[in-house]
Design an enzyme around this catalytic site. Structure first.
Site, PDB file in Angstrom:
ATOM      1  N   ASP A 225       0.681  -1.100   0.024  1.00 27.37           N
ATOM      2  CA  ASP A 225       0.155  -0.124  -0.278  1.00 27.37           C
ATOM      3  C   ASP A 225       1.019   1.299   0.009  1.00 27.37           C
ATOM      4  OD1 ASP A 225      -1.986   1.667   0.387  1.00 27.37           O
ATOM      5  OD2 ASP A 225      -2.964   1.062   2.188  1.00 27.37           O
TER       6      ASP A 225
ATOM      7  N   HIS B  71      -0.451   4.122   0.007  1.00 24.79           N
ATOM      8  CA  HIS B  71      -1.388   4.949   0.886  1.00 24.79           C
ATOM      9  C   HIS B  71      -1.202   6.493   0.325  1.00 24.79           C
ATOM     10  CE1 HIS B  71      -2.673   5.618   5.237  1.00 24.79           C
ATOM     11  NE2 HIS B  71      -3.346   4.465   4.791  1.00 24.79           N
TER      12      HIS B  71
ATOM     13  N   GLU C 283      -1.357  -0.665  -4.160  1.00 27.61           N
ATOM     14  CA  GLU C 283      -2.435   0.154  -3.651  1.00 27.61           C
ATOM     15  C   GLU C 283      -2.204   1.567  -3.507  1.00 27.61           C
ATOM     16  OE1 GLU C 283      -4.923  -1.823  -0.712  1.00 27.61           O
ATOM     17  OE2 GLU C 283      -4.976   0.209   0.435  1.00 27.61           O
TER      18      GLU C 283
ATOM     19  N   GLU D 173     -10.343   3.273  -2.135  1.00 31.41           N
ATOM     20  CA  GLU D 173     -10.980   3.438  -0.920  1.00 31.41           C
ATOM     21  C   GLU D 173     -11.193   4.985  -0.770  1.00 31.41           C
ATOM     22  OE1 GLU D 173      -7.019   2.282   0.881  1.00 31.41           O
ATOM     23  OE2 GLU D 173      -7.412   3.864   1.999  1.00 31.41           O
TER      24      GLU D 173
ATOM     25  N   ASP E 127     -14.830   1.033  -0.512  1.00 30.74           N
ATOM     26  CA  ASP E 127     -15.297   0.674   1.140  1.00 30.74           C
ATOM     27  C   ASP E 127     -16.547   0.861   1.411  1.00 30.74           C
ATOM     28  OD1 ASP E 127     -15.749   1.241   3.867  1.00 30.74           O
ATOM     29  OD2 ASP E 127     -13.289   1.649   4.026  1.00 30.74           O
TER      30      ASP E 127
ATOM     31  N   HIS F 236     -12.292  -2.550   0.536  1.00 36.64           N
ATOM     32  CA  HIS F 236     -11.413  -1.875   1.704  1.00 36.64           C
ATOM     33  C   HIS F 236     -12.104  -2.190   3.013  1.00 36.64           C
ATOM     34  CE1 HIS F 236     -10.145   1.944   3.677  1.00 36.64           C
ATOM     35  NE2 HIS F 236      -9.001   1.431   3.582  1.00 36.64           N
TER      36      HIS F 236
HETATM   37 MG   LIG Z   1      -5.288   1.706   1.561  1.00 30.83          MG
END
Ligand SMILES: [Mg+2]
Length: 382
Positions: free
Chosen positions: A183, A185, A209, A235, A258, A285
């Protein structure tokens, strides 16, 4: 049947639970929350209550359309998370009223059990390797790790080397058959993302990700177009309209809506189908609580393109108040050999321990994500 009451509880570690009650004595639960803005979403839920009380909770699609379209302004993390928790609770009510799990209402299960993954932490390659071996010993066939700490828009190659050393530590520890998801992020910007994405190729990631922030997705086609492994994101996208644009541009291989941020089961189902039409995989997610996880699994069980499910059990900020702690019976969400079996109980398939929720809500939470700075003092992405 009519909706009579909506009650919310802010509970540690960082969650918000919603109970929707009806005059039939059936109630449904959902998790309307965005991490770090629980109270803001809670306010939105109670504003929506004005148009929910007195409505038949079984008319889920019409209620969804009313909540989405009825306020003129729409979309975004706050409103779509509020709708998400309400929508989950309505599906829970409908399933309980009919005595069937939600996946039965959505066409019936396409699989018997769902593959799960977990998070691993650690800063140094040997720590990462140790954690990786631990979760594989628990039965997981895949795990996810952070790619890097903060990274400036153009940064030293030493940061790339550090990231590669950590992923290399994980790969060396578990061998080539375990899935390693990485990830970014949204911490990495285009100039460094194009370097790091390429350097990771020899480690055969399960996926990378959020290689760039959602607002920079258009650059993915250029920096990730010919990589030999899948790219995942989603997400921080909140409607099927946002996913439509992403899918249409062919920039992603795995979507990660998500279910507590994208309008609930109703909208996530549409996103999953949209992805299927583009031959794109689904991996919801889910770093939140038991209701988010149960709702995600209900979607996984009816989605042919779902291949793995995130969950947050054992993650550092859940300590003392973990996913299973709020359930009357943890059995439905218990992971065995890396899988959760088909949920067979009515509604979302889990029963919340309301006494525990009430007690935990007295403590509440004010969870906020860390605020990071670069070495020069400028704001960094967390
Ligand atoms: Mg993430």
């Amino acid at each position: 049947m009519k909706i009579t009451k909506l009650t919310t509880w802010s509970v540690p570690p960082r969650w918000l639970f919603l109970k929707v009650e009806t005059d039939a004595g059936i109630s449904g639960w959902g998790e309307p929350v965005i991490e770090g803005r629980a109270a803001t979403v809670e306010t939105a839920v109670h504003e929506f209550a004005d148009i929910l009380v007195g409505r038949d909770p079984r008319r889920i699609e019409d209620i969804w359309q009313t909540l989405y379209r009825g306020g003129f302004y729409r979309g975004g993390p706050i409103l779509m998370s509020a709708i998400a928790g309400i929508d989950q609770a309505l599906w829970d009510i409908k399933g309980k009223a009919l005595g069937v799990p939600v996946h039965e209402l959505l066409g019936g299960a396409v699989r018997d059990r769902m593959r799960m993954y977990c998070w691993i932490g650690g800063d140094r390659p040997d720590e990462i390797g140790h954690h990786a071996r631990e979760v594989v010993a628990q039965g997981f066939s895949a795990f996810k790790m952070n790619g890097t700490a903060e990274m400036a828009i153009v940064d030293s190659h030493a940061k790339i080397d550090a990231a590669i050393a950590r992923v290399g530590g994980a790969r060396a520890a578990v061998g080539r058959d375990i899935g390693i998801a990485i990830d970014f992020h949204g911490r990495v910007h285009r100039p460094m993302a194009k370097v790091l994405l390429r350097e990771l190729e020899p480690f055969h990631p399960l996926f990378v990700e959020e290689p760039v922030l959602p607002e920079h997705l258009p650059c993915l086609a250029q920096i990730a177009g010919d990589l030999g492994y899948p790219i995942a994101t989603g997400e921080r996208l909140h409607t099927r309209f946002e996913f439509r644009d992403l899918l249409k541009a062919g920039m992603v291989d795995i979507v990660q809506p998500d279910i507590s941020h994208c309008g609930g089961i109703t909208e996530a189902r549409k996103i999953a189908i949209l992805a299927e039409a583009h031959d794109v995989a689904l991996a919801p997610h889910s770093p939140l609580g038991p209701l988010t996880l149960a709702a995600s699994l209900q979607l996984d069980f009816v989605s042919h393109n779902a291949f793995i499910q995130e969950q947050s059990m054992g993650i550092h900020y859940n300590q003392g108040n973990d996913v299973l702690d709020y359930l009357v019976d943890p059995a439905p969400l218990t992971i065995t050999n890396g899988y959760i079996p088909l949920l067979d109980r009515p509604g979302l398939g889990v029963e919340i321990d309301e006494d525990k929720v009430r007690a935990a809500a007295r403590q509440g939470h004010r969870w906020r994500n860390p605020l990071w700075r670069h070495e020069d003092g400028s704001v960094a992405e967390w």
